[in-house]
Every structure is written in structure tokens, then in C-alpha cells.
Design a protein around this motif. Structure first.
Motif, PDB file in Angstrom:
ATOM      1  N   THR A  12       0.820  -1.205   0.000  1.00  0.00           N
ATOM      2  CA  THR A  12       0.000   0.000   0.000  1.00  0.00           C
ATOM      3  C   THR A  12       0.858   1.261   0.000  1.00  0.00           C
ATOM      4  O   THR A  12       0.549   2.220  -0.712  1.00  0.00           O
ATOM      5  N   LEU A  13       1.920   1.268   0.765  1.00  0.00           N
ATOM      6  CA  LEU A  13       2.781   2.453   0.765  1.00  0.00           C
ATOM      7  C   LEU A  13       3.430   2.651  -0.602  1.00  0.00           C
ATOM      8  O   LEU A  13       3.690   3.787  -0.997  1.00  0.00           O
ATOM      9  N   GLY A  14       3.623   1.576  -1.347  1.00  0.00           N
ATOM     10  CA  GLY A  14       4.094   1.695  -2.724  1.00  0.00           C
ATOM     11  C   GLY A  14       3.073   2.363  -3.624  1.00  0.00           C
ATOM     12  O   GLY A  14       3.416   2.998  -4.623  1.00  0.00           O
ATOM     13  N   ASN A  15       1.799   2.240  -3.281  1.00  0.00           N
ATOM     14  CA  ASN A  15       0.734   2.899  -4.037  1.00  0.00           C
ATOM     15  C   ASN A  15       0.500   4.329  -3.569  1.00  0.00           C
ATOM     16  O   ASN A  15       0.074   5.173  -4.352  1.00  0.00           O
ATOM     17  N   GLU A  16       0.728   4.595  -2.300  1.00  0.00           N
ATOM     18  CA  GLU A  16       0.324   5.867  -1.710  1.00  0.00           C
ATOM     19  C   GLU A  16       1.367   6.974  -1.778  1.00  0.00           C
ATOM     20  O   GLU A  16       1.029   8.112  -2.007  1.00  0.00           O
ATOM     21  N   GLY A  17       2.626   6.652  -1.500  1.00  0.00           N
ATOM     22  CA  GLY A  17       3.634   7.707  -1.494  1.00  0.00           C
ATOM     23  C   GLY A  17       3.506   8.618  -0.290  1.00  0.00           C
ATOM     24  O   GLY A  17       2.937   8.249   0.733  1.00  0.00           O
TER      25      GLY A  17
END
Length: 179
Positions: A12-17
């Protein structure tokens, strides 16, 4: 903490930034996927933790704490990749929406359909865990794509996000550690 949750956080952090405050985003300012409104609620519920008032100042570790507490609902999902995908949808769309999209995905695969009520009860969990994981993942991706397209159809100002949302819908987690 489970390795599945750690993998979900990484996915998810890879999607969110990081910090974003896009004028077309109805959620407003966001950092690591946490919107300002949710941080304010968190701070009201947990003043003892001393998190910042502004999402701009939120640290990655603080975001992880909020994710663990407020977004992870997927321990009873048997397939780790499905759990990670549902967590990611919940961060992007809200946990109620992620549950409804799971239910819609199940209904693409079963007859009679289950109730798409947004509640993660035994009927939903049983039906989800009874599906072949690859088929369920494809159905979840389709339900997620349909959801984003309906958002844009009902509010064309959201079209600016559609390409990124569709890319997100197409992303399938690769589970490294399993359960």
C-alpha cells in the motif's frame, strides 16, 4: 505483527507515497494514504500518542500505527494476496468499500449471491475463503475497476485520478513470506 500485514503495508505504501494535497481530491491533504479527517479523528481518539495535527507532519511510523489499528481487518482471509489487496482498497476507498467490493467480487463467482452489505461477517468470510484465490483476485480487481469508473461517471472532476486508480486496481500483490 503478522508478516502479511507487513507485506500489506509495503504494498500500500508503494501505491500511496508521501504528502499530496491535490485540489480535486475530496479527501483533501493526504500523507502516506492517511487523510487529514482521519488523522483528526485518530488524534481525538488517541491524544496520549501525540501525533501531529497536520498530515503534512505525519511520520511513516505514525501512519503504520494508524494502518494497523484502523485499516487491517483481514486476518480471517485465507489467501495472503487477497488480504493484502483488500487492505490496499480499504486504505484508498475506506474499509466499508473494500468489504462491499469483496462481496461484489464473490457475487461474480457464486450463485445465489451473498448480501453486499459492507459487513465482514461469517457469510462473507466463508464465501471468500471458498473461492479459488486466482478467480477471486481477478473478480476483486474487476470490482475495484468498476468502482473507480463509477466514481468518475458520477463526478467527472475525479477523472484526473482514473489512470492511477485503474493501475492500482490492476496491481496484484506478490506475497513473499506467506502467513
Amino acid at each position: 505483527m503478522s508478516s502479511v500485514l507487513e507485506e500489506a503495508l509495503a504494498f500500500t505504501l508503494g501505491n500511496e507515497g508521501g504528502y499530496v494535497n491535490h485540489p480535486a481530491d475530496p479527501g483533501g491533504a493526504t500523507n502516506f494514504g492517511i487523510i487529514q479527517k482521519n488523522l483528526a479523528k485518530w488524534n481525538a481518539d488517541h491524544p496520549e500518542l501525540g501525533f501531529p495535527a497536520s498530515v503534512r507532519d505525519l511520520t511513516l511510523d505514525q501512519a503504520r500505527t494508524i494502518y494497523r489499528s484502523e485499516y487491517w481487518r483481514w486476518d480471517a482471509i485465507g489467501d495472503p494476496a487477497i488480504a493484502i489487496k483488500l487492505f490496499d482498497i480499504g486504505v484508498n476507498c475506506g474499509t466499508g468499500t473494500s468489504i462491499r467490493l469483496l462481496q461484489k467480487a464473490i457475487n461474480l463467482l457464486v450463485n445465489p449471491p451473498i448480501d453486499a452489505d459492507g459487513k465482514l461477517g461469517p457469510a462473507t468470510l466463508g464465501a471468500a475463503n471458498a473461492q479459488p484465490p486466482e478467480a477471486l483476485m481477478q473478480a476483486i480487481c474487476q470490482a475495484q475497476k468498476d468502482h473507480y469508473q463509477s466514481l468518475v461517471a458520477s463526478d467527472p472532476s475525479q477523472a484526473v485520478f482514473l489512470k492511477g486508480w485503474l493501475n492500482r486496481a490492476a496491481r496484484i500483490p506478490e506475497v513473499v513470506h506467506g502467513i
